[in-house]
Design a protein around this motif. Structure first.
Motif, short mmCIF file in Angstrom:
data_model
loop_
_atom_site.label_atom_id
_atom_site.label_comp_id
_atom_site.label_asym_id
_atom_site.label_seq_id
_atom_site.Cartn_x
_atom_site.Cartn_y
_atom_site.Cartn_z
N ASN A 447 13.26 12.10 18.65
CA ASN A 447 13.54 13.15 17.66
C ASN A 447 14.88 13.81 17.92
OD1 ASN A 447 11.18 12.79 16.20
ND2 ASN A 447 10.00 14.25 17.43
N TRP A 448 15.18 14.08 19.18
CA TRP A 448 16.46 14.71 19.49
C TRP A 448 17.63 13.76 19.29
CZ3 TRP A 448 17.95 19.63 21.72
CH2 TRP A 448 16.93 20.58 21.66
N CYS A 449 17.44 12.49 19.68
CA CYS A 449 18.52 11.51 19.48
C CYS A 449 18.81 11.29 17.99
CB CYS A 449 18.15 10.18 20.13
SG CYS A 449 18.16 10.21 21.93
N LEU A 450 17.80 11.41 17.16
CA LEU A 450 17.99 11.21 15.73
C LEU A 450 18.37 12.50 15.02
CD1 LEU A 450 15.01 8.84 14.82
CD2 LEU A 450 17.45 8.32 14.58
N HIS A 451 17.50 13.50 15.11
CA HIS A 451 17.61 14.66 14.23
C HIS A 451 18.54 15.74 14.78
CE1 HIS A 451 14.51 12.64 12.04
NE2 HIS A 451 13.67 12.73 13.05
N GLU A 452 18.39 16.09 16.06
CA GLU A 452 19.25 17.14 16.60
C GLU A 452 20.70 16.67 16.73
OE1 GLU A 452 18.26 20.11 16.67
OE2 GLU A 452 16.18 19.59 16.26
N LEU A 453 20.89 15.42 17.17
CA LEU A 453 22.26 14.88 17.17
C LEU A 453 22.78 14.75 15.75
CD1 LEU A 453 22.46 12.07 19.89
CD2 LEU A 453 23.34 14.39 19.99
N GLY A 454 21.88 14.40 14.81
CA GLY A 454 22.29 14.29 13.42
C GLY A 454 22.80 15.59 12.85
N LYS A 455 22.22 16.72 13.29
CA LYS A 455 22.69 18.03 12.81
C LYS A 455 24.12 18.30 13.26
CE LYS A 455 18.04 20.03 12.69
NZ LYS A 455 17.11 21.01 13.31
N LEU A 456 24.50 17.77 14.41
CA LEU A 456 25.88 17.96 14.89
C LEU A 456 26.87 17.32 13.93
CD1 LEU A 456 25.43 17.19 18.70
CD2 LEU A 456 25.22 19.39 17.54
N THR A 457 26.48 16.21 13.31
CA THR A 457 27.39 15.49 12.42
C THR A 457 27.57 16.20 11.09
OG1 THR A 457 25.63 14.10 11.49
CG2 THR A 457 26.74 13.29 13.46
N SER A 461 31.74 14.80 11.66
CA SER A 461 31.16 13.48 11.35
C SER A 461 31.28 12.51 12.51
CB SER A 461 31.86 12.89 10.12
OG SER A 461 33.25 12.74 10.36
N ASP A 462 31.97 12.90 13.57
CA ASP A 462 32.23 11.97 14.67
C ASP A 462 31.52 12.44 15.93
OD1 ASP A 462 33.19 10.02 16.31
OD2 ASP A 462 35.20 10.86 16.49
N LEU A 463 30.49 11.70 16.35
CA LEU A 463 29.84 11.97 17.62
C LEU A 463 30.58 11.32 18.78
CD1 LEU A 463 26.03 11.46 16.84
CD2 LEU A 463 27.11 13.57 17.62
N GLY A 464 31.52 10.44 18.44
CA GLY A 464 32.23 9.73 19.49
C GLY A 464 31.35 8.73 20.19
N MET A 465 30.39 8.14 19.47
CA MET A 465 29.44 7.20 20.07
C MET A 465 30.15 5.90 20.44
SD MET A 465 26.16 7.14 20.89
CE MET A 465 25.39 8.35 19.80
N THR A 466 29.93 5.46 21.66
CA THR A 466 30.53 4.22 22.14
C THR A 466 29.48 3.11 22.15
OG1 THR A 466 30.02 4.74 24.45
CG2 THR A 466 32.15 5.50 23.58
N ALA A 467 29.96 1.88 22.30
CA ALA A 467 29.05 0.73 22.25
C ALA A 467 28.03 0.75 23.38
CB ALA A 467 29.86 -0.57 22.29
#
Length: 606
Positions: A447-457, A461-467
């Motif tokens: 839930n946090w990886c999806l929804h709470e991180l999603g609120k940051l975007t 719009s850039d979480l800076g997610m790497t491969a």
């Protein structure tokens, strides 16, 4: 039309000088001549200072939705709009995906995605006279991986062809593709109900893949004010694969689900550089309708909708074009074979041009390129190292970690598959902290990886997610937050505020616990007596609300009306110190007080 002399083409390409004769007369593009071929910048000089950044897709959708609502038009929900009584829809899809390679398809220029315009351009990319295509063998690796993921048969020998057309984004006047002898054929992709197919398709459906072919991309055109266009030739020659399905789709939602599934599969085998919203994958759909009682067996005249850039656009555009064609036929008209366009938030497609056919493109074998011979050992090697398929990994996330199908698929789809790796990293870090990764913890982490991180975007719009599954919120820091939250050492409100602080760089990496200590954010929960005192204050003057509970007194709190109960709990939370209260504890105390005290007192009054 007379043939344009090479000298004129040379002046056009090298010096930006346009002929005033023939078909170039109507051109409005102004080209800036520069000396270095590798750093050419073709642009409109007079409008260069007026460029504005593109509007994000999410903002475009919101603005279009507001405009539609303001106009008073009501749009039927897509879930209820998959079929039209008496009519059959047939859809075929062409998906163009940019391959994840270092070099372009036919030149040694490096590939780029968002680099400065016209900084990765070789002579052949601009069709400079005398330059020749040089096939880059490394582009085969992601292409074959993609075709294997789609269950295709890899052809030992394939060849390149020229597809002729003239447009400013194609300097040579033709595109090199594989029309007659593609490198992969006869694939199949399976879709399940959890993938989002239409309910009318049942639990599963299989769609055939006619062929997968390699081809080069065209330049990127950016419209500017004053009817000018800017051209970025970085994209010319980018290696693409075109995935062509058979016309076996009959519902708009299933078409969108197929494109989404293909994107996940390409990401899983590291074949595609990015997804639809980032511009690394585009879809064209071919749409036709016919009456259900038509016994001829022939499909209706098809139209093509070009360059759809989101899954929602795929579904919406098919619905709009289906309804347009049905309206034309019911009015006694004839559907014309043509190419049509679609804008985000539209309610109808628009005509672009008449539909080209094979004769119009004058396909011919490319005389400058030899056949591509693929060694079966390479195919076997790539097949054995392709990793876990999205369907298998989705099953694991559901069965092993307790996630819903929707959350599992979302984790796999986001950030090109990097979000699910981030999730695994968080779980690993939780284990290192000594947390029991049972279903409660794994679901909370998802839930946090999806929804709470999603609120940051929503702000950035850039979480800076790497491969490798890391971003601006290090996985170890999120794990530390969740560890303290599960141990009831901090509240959810504090955890969310700390998440934002980590994202903004206000908490040093690995410094979550220190930040909690330094700011005295530990959860010092109220005692039971303090909760009860707040509950007593919350029910004062609420006899009418309590009266709603009398009907459920026999069943006790299990049957209480949820809305009324949470109304009283909300009053408790507002009356007390929020940083020392837990909503679950407050609800439990309120339910108990209602059972044991308030209902008896209210009954005696009545």
């Amino acid at each position: 039309m007379p043939r344009i002399p090479t000298s004129e083409l040379s002046r056009y390409l090298l010096a930006g000088q346009l002929s005033r004769r023939g078909c170039l007369r109507a051109s409005r593009i102004c080209l800036q001549p520069v000396a270095n071929f590798q750093t050419r910048r073709f642009a409109s000089v007079e409008t260069q200072s007026t460029s504005v950044p593109p509007t994000p897709l999410r903002k475009q959708l919101k603005e279009q939705a507001k405009a539609l609502k303001a106009s008073g038009q009501k749009k039927k929900k897509n879930i209820d709009n998959q079929t039209v009584p008496g009519w059959e829809l047939t859809v075929g899809i062409e998906i163009h995906a940019q391959l994840n390679t270092v070099r372009k398809l036919f030149s040694p220029a490096t590939t780029s995605f968002n680099d400065s315009p016209n900084t990765h351009v070789a002579l052949f990319d601009l069709a400079i006279p005398g330059s020749q295509p040089l096939f880059q063998p490394e582009t085969l690796i992601p292409a074959v991986r993609a075709a294997l993921a789609l269950n295709c048969d890899i052809q030992r020998v394939s060849r390149f062809d020229r597809k002729h057309y003239f447009h400013w984004d194609q300097p040579s006047g033709y595109q090199i593709t594989q029309y007659y002898e593609p490198f992969a054929k006869d694939g199949r992709i399976g879709l399940l109900a959890r993938d989002g197919i239409a309910a009318e398709d049942g639990e599963s459906i299989a769609v055939g893949i006619k062929q997968v072919q390699m081809e080069q991309d065209t330049a990127k055109t950016t419209a500017q004010p004053g009817e000018a266009h800017w051209l970025d030739f970085n994209r010319v020659g980018m290696p693409l694969i075109e995935i062509i399905t058979l016309p076996e789709i009959h519902h708009p939602a299933t078409a969108a689900a197929l494109v989404r599934k293909v994107q996940m599969m390409l990401s899983a085998v590291d074949a595609c550089v990015s997804g639809m919203e980032e511009g690394g994958l585009r879809a064209d759909v071919n749409v036709s309708v016919r009456r259900v009682d038509d016994t001829s067996g022939k499909l209706g005249t098809r139209t093509e909708i070009k360059n759809l850039s989101s899954f929602k656009a795929v579904e919406d555009a098919i619905i709009a074009e289906r309804d347009r064609q049905i309206a034309v036929l019911e009015a006694g008209g004839v559907v014309e074979g043509e190419t049509r366009g679609w804008s985000i938030g539209s309610t109808e497609t628009r005509r672009l041009r008449g539909k080209e056919g094979e004769v119009d493109y004058r396909y011919m074998p490319d005389p400058d390129l030899g056949p591509v011979v693929i060694d079966p050992q390479l195919v076997q090697r790539l097949a054995s190292s392709s990793g876990v398929s999205p369907d298998v990994e989705t099953d694991q996330l559901i069965e092993k970690y307790g996630l819903t199908a929707k959350d599992a698929i979302s984790l796999l789809a986001l950030d090109g598959g990097a979000r699910v790796q981030y999730y695994y990293n968080v779980l690993d870090a939780l284990s290192e902290l000594g947390a029991e990764t049972d279903a409660i913890v794994t679901i909370l982490a998802a839930n946090w990886c999806l929804h709470e991180l999603g609120k940051l975007t929503e702000v950035s719009s850039d979480l800076g997610m790497t491969a490798d599954g890391e971003c601006k919120v290090p996985s170890r820091d999120l794990a530390a937050l969740l560890h303290h939250l599960c141990r009831r050492e901090i509240t959810a409100k504090v955890a969310k505020e700390l998440l934002w602080a980590i994202f903004r760089g206000e908490v040093a990496p690995g410094g979550v616990t220190e930040a909690i200590k330094d700011n005295n954010l530990w959860f010092n929960e109220l005692s039971k007596a303090e909760y009860e005192a707040l509950a007593d204050r919350a029910v004062e003057g609420e006899d009418k609300v309590l009266g709603e509970f009398l009907r459920f007194a026999d069943g006790k709190s299990k049957a209480y009306p949820r809305g009324k109960l949470m109304f009283l709990v909300g009053k408790m939370m507002r009356a007390g110190p929020e940083h020392r209260m837990d909503p679950t504890s407050a609800e439990r105390v309120m339910s108990t007080r209602i059972d044991d005290i308030y209902l008896d007192a209210l009954g005696n009054k009545q």
